[in-house]
Design a protein around this motif. Sequence first.
Motif, PDB file in Angstrom:
ATOM      1  N   ALA A 471       0.815  -1.218   0.000  1.00  0.00           N
ATOM      2  CA  ALA A 471       0.000   0.000   0.000  1.00  0.00           C
ATOM      3  C   ALA A 471       0.845   1.263   0.000  1.00  0.00           C
ATOM      4  CB  ALA A 471      -0.923   0.005   1.225  1.00  0.00           C
ATOM      5  N   MET A 472       2.165   1.140   0.017  1.00  0.00           N
ATOM      6  CA  MET A 472       3.021   2.319   0.081  1.00  0.00           C
ATOM      7  C   MET A 472       2.928   3.149  -1.187  1.00  0.00           C
ATOM      8  SD  MET A 472       6.429   0.709   1.949  1.00  0.00           S
ATOM      9  CE  MET A 472       7.205   2.308   2.148  1.00  0.00           C
ATOM     10  N   VAL A 473       3.100   4.473  -1.019  1.00  0.00           N
ATOM     11  CA  VAL A 473       3.015   5.422  -2.124  1.00  0.00           C
ATOM     12  C   VAL A 473       4.358   6.135  -2.244  1.00  0.00           C
ATOM     13  CG1 VAL A 473       1.866   7.479  -3.014  1.00  0.00           C
ATOM     14  CG2 VAL A 473       0.541   5.732  -1.778  1.00  0.00           C
ATOM     15  N   PRO A 474       5.060   6.009  -3.362  1.00  0.00           N
ATOM     16  CA  PRO A 474       6.363   6.677  -3.520  1.00  0.00           C
ATOM     17  C   PRO A 474       6.233   8.193  -3.323  1.00  0.00           C
ATOM     18  CG  PRO A 474       5.995   5.092  -5.283  1.00  0.00           C
ATOM     19  CD  PRO A 474       4.709   5.196  -4.532  1.00  0.00           C
ATOM     20  N   GLY A 475       7.089   8.734  -2.460  1.00  0.00           N
ATOM     21  CA  GLY A 475       7.112  10.174  -2.233  1.00  0.00           C
ATOM     22  C   GLY A 475       6.178  10.657  -1.157  1.00  0.00           C
ATOM     23  N   TYR A 476       5.337   9.776  -0.599  1.00  0.00           N
ATOM     24  CA  TYR A 476       4.359  10.191   0.402  1.00  0.00           C
ATOM     25  C   TYR A 476       4.319   9.187   1.553  1.00  0.00           C
ATOM     26  CZ  TYR A 476       2.472  13.257  -3.270  1.00  0.00           C
ATOM     27  OH  TYR A 476       2.318  14.219  -4.244  1.00  0.00           O
ATOM     28  N   HIS A 477       4.034   9.719   2.740  1.00  0.00           N
ATOM     29  CA  HIS A 477       3.686   8.869   3.874  1.00  0.00           C
ATOM     30  C   HIS A 477       2.174   8.690   3.882  1.00  0.00           C
ATOM     31  CE1 HIS A 477       7.626   8.676   5.713  1.00  0.00           C
ATOM     32  NE2 HIS A 477       7.741   9.995   5.697  1.00  0.00           N
ATOM     33  N   VAL A 478       1.711   7.453   3.943  1.00  0.00           N
ATOM     34  CA  VAL A 478       0.287   7.178   4.022  1.00  0.00           C
ATOM     35  C   VAL A 478       0.023   6.204   5.161  1.00  0.00           C
ATOM     36  CG1 VAL A 478      -0.164   7.630   1.579  1.00  0.00           C
ATOM     37  CG2 VAL A 478       0.480   5.321   2.308  1.00  0.00           C
ATOM     38  N   ALA A 479      -1.244   6.088   5.534  1.00  0.00           N
ATOM     39  CA  ALA A 479      -1.639   5.212   6.638  1.00  0.00           C
ATOM     40  C   ALA A 479      -2.829   4.372   6.204  1.00  0.00           C
ATOM     41  CB  ALA A 479      -1.994   6.044   7.872  1.00  0.00           C
ATOM     42  N   GLY A 480      -2.974   3.198   6.820  1.00  0.00           N
ATOM     43  CA  GLY A 480      -4.121   2.372   6.463  1.00  0.00           C
ATOM     44  C   GLY A 480      -4.098   1.043   7.169  1.00  0.00           C
ATOM     45  N   LYS A 481      -5.143   0.260   6.920  1.00  0.00           N
ATOM     46  CA  LYS A 481      -5.272  -1.057   7.544  1.00  0.00           C
ATOM     47  C   LYS A 481      -5.980  -1.994   6.582  1.00  0.00           C
ATOM     48  CE  LYS A 481      -5.114  -4.095  10.898  1.00  0.00           C
ATOM     49  NZ  LYS A 481      -5.165  -5.201   9.904  1.00  0.00           N
ATOM     50  N   SER A 482      -5.450  -3.185   6.467  1.00  0.00           N
ATOM     51  CA  SER A 482      -6.055  -4.210   5.618  1.00  0.00           C
ATOM     52  C   SER A 482      -7.059  -5.024   6.421  1.00  0.00           C
ATOM     53  CB  SER A 482      -4.976  -5.124   5.038  1.00  0.00           C
ATOM     54  OG  SER A 482      -4.311  -5.810   6.091  1.00  0.00           O
ATOM     55  N   GLY A 483      -7.865  -5.787   5.702  1.00  0.00           N
ATOM     56  CA  GLY A 483      -8.824  -6.675   6.345  1.00  0.00           C
ATOM     57  C   GLY A 483      -9.213  -7.792   5.404  1.00  0.00           C
ATOM     58  N   THR A 484      -9.499  -8.940   5.967  1.00  0.00           N
ATOM     59  CA  THR A 484      -9.965 -10.081   5.192  1.00  0.00           C
ATOM     60  C   THR A 484     -11.159 -10.666   5.918  1.00  0.00           C
ATOM     61  OG1 THR A 484      -7.677 -10.539   4.543  1.00  0.00           O
ATOM     62  CG2 THR A 484      -9.316 -12.269   4.113  1.00  0.00           C
ATOM     63  N   ALA A 485     -12.295 -10.672   5.259  1.00  0.00           N
ATOM     64  CA  ALA A 485     -13.527 -11.103   5.922  1.00  0.00           C
ATOM     65  C   ALA A 485     -14.170 -12.253   5.160  1.00  0.00           C
ATOM     66  CB  ALA A 485     -14.510  -9.936   6.026  1.00  0.00           C
ATOM     67  N   ARG A 486     -14.568 -13.275   5.882  1.00  0.00           N
ATOM     68  CA  ARG A 486     -15.309 -14.374   5.269  1.00  0.00           C
ATOM     69  C   ARG A 486     -16.709 -13.903   4.919  1.00  0.00           C
ATOM     70  NH1 ARG A 486     -14.922 -19.850   8.571  1.00  0.00           N
ATOM     71  NH2 ARG A 486     -15.804 -20.551   6.592  1.00  0.00           N
ATOM     72  N   LYS A 487     -17.249 -14.455   3.823  1.00  0.00           N
ATOM     73  CA  LYS A 487     -18.580 -14.057   3.370  1.00  0.00           C
ATOM     74  C   LYS A 487     -19.642 -14.919   4.044  1.00  0.00           C
ATOM     75  CE  LYS A 487     -19.587 -12.846  -0.715  1.00  0.00           C
ATOM     76  NZ  LYS A 487     -19.828 -12.799  -2.166  1.00  0.00           N
ATOM     77  N   ALA A 488     -20.650 -14.241   4.584  1.00  0.00           N
ATOM     78  CA  ALA A 488     -21.745 -14.962   5.228  1.00  0.00           C
ATOM     79  C   ALA A 488     -22.580 -15.688   4.187  1.00  0.00           C
ATOM     80  CB  ALA A 488     -22.613 -13.992   6.021  1.00  0.00           C
ATOM     81  N   THR A 489     -23.122 -16.829   4.571  1.00  0.00           N
ATOM     82  CA  THR A 489     -23.985 -17.598   3.683  1.00  0.00           C
ATOM     83  C   THR A 489     -25.331 -16.903   3.548  1.00  0.00           C
ATOM     84  OG1 THR A 489     -22.906 -19.633   4.393  1.00  0.00           O
ATOM     85  CG2 THR A 489     -25.038 -19.851   3.272  1.00  0.00           C
ATOM     86  N   VAL A 490     -25.826 -16.780   2.327  1.00  0.00           N
ATOM     87  CA  VAL A 490     -27.115 -16.141   2.080  1.00  0.00           C
ATOM     88  C   VAL A 490     -28.234 -17.126   2.401  1.00  0.00           C
ATOM     89  CG1 VAL A 490     -28.591 -15.056   0.353  1.00  0.00           C
ATOM     90  CG2 VAL A 490     -26.121 -14.697   0.289  1.00  0.00           C
ATOM     91  N   GLY A 491     -29.155 -16.703   3.265  1.00  0.00           N
ATOM     92  CA  GLY A 491     -30.306 -17.527   3.597  1.00  0.00           C
ATOM     93  C   GLY A 491     -30.055 -18.600   4.624  1.00  0.00           C
ATOM     94  N   ALA A 492     -28.880 -18.600   5.222  1.00  0.00           N
ATOM     95  CA  ALA A 492     -28.571 -19.609   6.245  1.00  0.00           C
ATOM     96  C   ALA A 492     -27.504 -19.054   7.167  1.00  0.00           C
ATOM     97  CB  ALA A 492     -28.109 -20.911   5.598  1.00  0.00           C
ATOM     98  N   LYS A 493     -27.320 -19.733   8.304  1.00  0.00           N
ATOM     99  CA  LYS A 493     -26.293 -19.314   9.254  1.00  0.00           C
ATOM    100  C   LYS A 493     -24.923 -19.814   8.804  1.00  0.00           C
ATOM    101  CE  LYS A 493     -29.311 -19.140  13.326  1.00  0.00           C
ATOM    102  NZ  LYS A 493     -29.527 -19.630  14.706  1.00  0.00           N
TER     103      LYS A 493
END
Length: 575
Positions: A471-493
């Motif tokens: 996620a780094m940007v040449p010439g700039y300091h940036v900030a952030g956070k990644s995430g990985t989320a499982r997908k819920a089942t549609v119509g069921a638990k």
Amino acid sequence: MRLEGALYPWRFRLVLLLLALMVGAIVWRIVDLQIIDRDFLQAHGDARSVRHIPIPAHRGLVTDRNGEPLAVSTPVTTLWANGRELQAAKAQWSGLAVALGQEPKTFAERLQANAEREFMYLVRGLTPEQGQRVLDLKVPGVYAIEEFRRFYPAGEVTAHVVGFTDIDDRGREGMELAFDEWLAGVPGKRQVLKDRRGRLIKDVQVAQNAKAGKALALSIDLRLQYLAHRELRNALVEFGAKAGSLVMIDVKTGEVLAMVNQPTYNPNNRRSLQPAAMRNRAMIDVFEPGSTVKPFSMSAALESGRWKPTDTVDVYPGSMRIGKYTIRDVSRSNGPLDLAGILIKSSNVGMSKIAFDIGGESIYALMQQVGLGQDTGLGFPGERIGNLPNHRNWRQAETATLSYGYGLSVTAVQLVHAYSVLANDGRNVPLSLTRVDQAPDGVQVMPADIAETMQGMLQQVIEAPGGAHRAMVPGYHVAGKSGTARKATVGAKGYTENAYRALFAGFGPMSDPRIAVAVVIDEPSKGGYYGGLISAPVFGKVMAGALRLMNIVPDNLPPVESQELAVNTGTGGRI
């Protein structure tokens, strides 16, 4: 013999008197209708011959923040016919069908079925040149009216934001629908005379002028929109993803600078349009944000006063049992982690232990303040609010899952809005899809010093060893956070097997944060599925292009002495 009238002269005079009275009554009625009460006959005559033809109103122009057109109205010709008159010109039906681009047999059956109708559309939306070629055939009963058709110069790039109109020029999606009354204008009226067969005899006057719709300037920057569209599309192709969204906002004004989704569609040609492609996923699709909400749980811990950035949490052995649930860390750590380390390693165990100490209620309160699971106020048609659960009794499982991004649902717009609060030193500025001329005051929902501390931690998440370097940007300091989320089942638990969303949210430059970006990529199928691997590069490329397009001064350039030394020693390349 004597005449009857001579014997009874009074009868003759009576008849003459009656005749005179009848003639007088008729004369009086004629004078009354023609001179005194002439409006009566005139009204009935007008009702049989005077007609009012609508004058279409020119729909307002939609532009981006810099005046680039996003939706314009162009004049088109609509051809209609009097079915009764056309019956007398059957010999010309075949030529008319060919000129209209229709199959002669089907066209003839349609005219025969509407033989008794005085009005029927032949074709709508022709160019003026195409319409004139048909009129030049001089087929009796064929007439033309002028209308307007919407055209979208940016096509699929802005389709989900701008939306489109229907064949009657009424807004049906996006901002075209949200601001339909503002853009539509007021149609006018033209007074004409027609004979009993409906043929135009005379164009009398304009009874009411059409009032054009008002122009609408959106907050979107078309340059940034093209940039975001290209990078998101390339990422979906590279990683074989099902769909994706990207939203960019100005943290100072709350303006949405770019909003793109994939798959998309061309609003200028909707013949083979798939309904799923019309959905503005950034506003409508809700999802569990995963680790991207850990900075807000951490902010709640700092705000409680019970935790400091230097405090540590023992996360060994990388898992923790709560009842029948097991919390696990993807990145294993053998020793204690400070608060920044928990974010860098994205430790669920470390975040859960902090959450147990401060309680789920405080995390819920802060997430609510930054806009997660709340109405954004944009007024976009079909926008979803999501869900931020609040429990009467916060059990450990509910507290833990909320702290690391499960058990709640948000949209991409809400996620980037929340990050803009961190970037804006804890000030919540309302979002806007229209251009803002003066930055709103906003509301301070988080202490500025805590927001600044989180900015430093999120900068380390990207720049520290083991961080999200993609996620780094040449010439700039940036900030952030990644995430990985499982997908819920549609119509069921439960959750769908091997189905994930890769997320990344952040802001920059760190010297004075101006832009916040959120990237959501749905079900990547090639090259992995983690947010730091899939979405972080998209964030980096889009942020790099945006900072340069907006002429924001770099804050991470090497010192001038180092550059001069590199040139003098020959390592700086050719000049």
